[in-house]
Design an enzyme around this catalytic site. Structure first.
Site, mmCIF file in Angstrom:
data_model
loop_
_atom_site.group_PDB
_atom_site.id
_atom_site.type_symbol
_atom_site.label_atom_id
_atom_site.label_comp_id
_atom_site.label_asym_id
_atom_site.label_seq_id
_atom_site.Cartn_x
_atom_site.Cartn_y
_atom_site.Cartn_z
ATOM 1 N N HIS A 44 0.869 -1.186 0.000
ATOM 2 C CA HIS A 44 0.000 0.000 0.000
ATOM 3 C C HIS A 44 0.904 1.234 0.000
ATOM 4 O O HIS A 44 1.959 1.236 0.656
ATOM 5 C CB HIS A 44 -0.912 -0.006 1.232
ATOM 6 C CG HIS A 44 -1.918 1.109 1.209
ATOM 7 N ND1 HIS A 44 -1.587 2.398 1.547
ATOM 8 C CD2 HIS A 44 -3.224 1.138 0.850
ATOM 9 C CE1 HIS A 44 -2.663 3.169 1.416
ATOM 10 N NE2 HIS A 44 -3.668 2.421 0.991
ATOM 11 N N GLU A 51 -4.043 2.006 -7.204
ATOM 12 C CA GLU A 51 -4.402 3.128 -6.335
ATOM 13 C C GLU A 51 -3.527 4.341 -6.672
ATOM 14 O O GLU A 51 -2.403 4.452 -6.160
ATOM 15 C CB GLU A 51 -4.178 2.749 -4.871
ATOM 16 C CG GLU A 51 -5.056 1.627 -4.379
ATOM 17 C CD GLU A 51 -5.331 1.780 -2.902
ATOM 18 O OE1 GLU A 51 -6.496 1.944 -2.533
ATOM 19 O OE2 GLU A 51 -4.373 1.763 -2.108
HETATM 20 P P1 PGA Z 1 -9.471 6.227 0.647
HETATM 21 O O1 PGA Z 1 -8.228 5.222 0.820
HETATM 22 O O2 PGA Z 1 -10.645 5.393 0.234
HETATM 23 O O3 PGA Z 1 -9.640 6.840 1.999
HETATM 24 O O4 PGA Z 1 -9.091 7.202 -0.411
HETATM 25 C C1 PGA Z 1 -7.992 4.213 -0.105
HETATM 26 C C2 PGA Z 1 -6.782 3.419 0.342
HETATM 27 O O5 PGA Z 1 -5.859 4.000 0.911
HETATM 28 O O6 PGA Z 1 -6.725 2.201 0.155
#
Ligand code: PGA
Length: 328
Positions: free
Chosen positions: A108, A180
């Site tokens: 992540h 992401e």
């Molecule tokens: P968020 O985070 O939905 O708060 O933007 C997504 C993530 O960090 O996986």
């Protein structure tokens, strides 16, 4: 058809009590409605400290944890790739496995940044997890600068190639890739669906190059970044986006339930044969889930006592081990 997956990443939020309350409420909601697990996998990633309480509630909560809650996948937010060793503060993939936690988010953005992780270290985690029949949720993403300079695809594909080096084709069913974009995490708006679809296709082409087209088609590639219960639906409807990784909005049980149930319904609408049973949410039930749910006291006491029994059992095992050692 790839089964969609909705993952809630709680990050560094919720203590044990809040975790149990959340699960009880989710259980209550699932109890009222039909389960989600036929066409959607639902996964929660609580903080490390709450993983065991979550697992205990879901799998040992007796009559109270309904089947739909039992199908919930519990994921850790990170792990070490070694079985054991001198890594103060770390938790190995095997320790998770031994506790019955069989999924883990890897790489992540926040973990990469805070722990200065390299793609090579991330790759080792993916290999350890997938080799041991655990689900690896590999996160990749580009920065705003890379996007501005038109370098996003190059960087993301590099993360994919390095992250999957040595991951064997037979283990790909244990892999989920989460795209992401860093600028969308914790922001106010998600990236446009078309841009995400474009990146997902690019990733899938890369996977076909690394493995083969069939294998590439079988891997779930999901999106994460600023998804909430008001904006998720167009993402859920996309054929390219195999699911969502949700941070902030997953902290609220009603939002997380709405998104998971809604994705299931979106699929049901598109594929009517799969969906019949998802049309049964009646107005009264909708009203019931939108009201605050009173805490089921009895249930809470039962869970507390299960957890206490677990702790007692661990203590007893420890004492017997010490006794055995002393009597040697
Ligand atoms: P968020 O985070 O939905 O708060 O933007 C997504 C993530 O960090 O996986």
């Amino acid at each position: 058809m790839r089964k969609k997956i909705i993952i809630g990443n709680w990050k560094m939020n919720k203590n044990r009590k809040e975790t149990i309350n959340y699960l009880m409420t989710l259980n209550h909601m699932l109890n009222k409605n039909h389960l989600l697990s036929d066409n959607v996998d639902v996964c929660l990633a609580p903080s490390t400290l709450c993983l065991i309480a979550t697992n205990t509630y879901i799998n040992r909560g007796g009559l109270f944890a309904k089947n739909s809650l039992r199908s919930l996948i519990i994921a850790a937010q990170d792990c070490d790739s070694e079985i054991a060793g001198s890594e103060t503060g770390s938790i190995s993939f095997m320790q998770l496995h031994d506790e019955g936690i069989n999924a883990c988010i890897v790489g992540h953005f926040e973990t990469r940044r805070n722990h200065h992780l390299t793609d090579e270290q991330i790759n080792k985690k993916v290999i350890s997890l997938t080799n041991n029949n655990m689900l690896a949720i590999l996160c990749v993403g580009d920065t705003l600068e890379q996007k501005t300079e038109n370098l996003s695809k190059q960087y993301v594909l590099e993360q994919i190639e390095k992250g999957l080096k040595g991951v064997i084709i037979d283990n790909l069913d244990k892999l989920v890739i989460a795209y992401e974009p860093i600028y969308a995490i914790g922001a106010s708006n998600p990236v446009e669906v078309l841009d995400i679809e474009d990146m997902i296709k690019t990733i899938r082409n890369k996977l076909a190059e690394l493995y083969n087209q069939n294998a590439a088609n079988s891997i779930r590639i999901i999106y994460g970044g600023s998804i909430n219960s008001a904006n998720y639906i167009e993402y859920a409807k996309s054929d390219e986006i195999d699911g969502l990784l949700i941070g902030k909005s997953s902290l609220d049980v009603t939002s997380f339930y709405d998104i998971s149930y809604g994705v299931s319904q979106a699929l049901a609408t598109k594929y009517p044969t799969l969906g019949n049973k998802y049309y049964t949410l009646k107005q009264k039930e909708i009203e019931a889930i939108s009201k605050p749910i009173p805490e089921p006291k009895k249930e809470k006491q039962e869970v507390e006592s299960i957890i206490k029994n677990d702790i007692d059992a661990i203590e007893q095992t420890k004492e017997s081990a010490i006794d055995a050692e002393e009597n040697k």
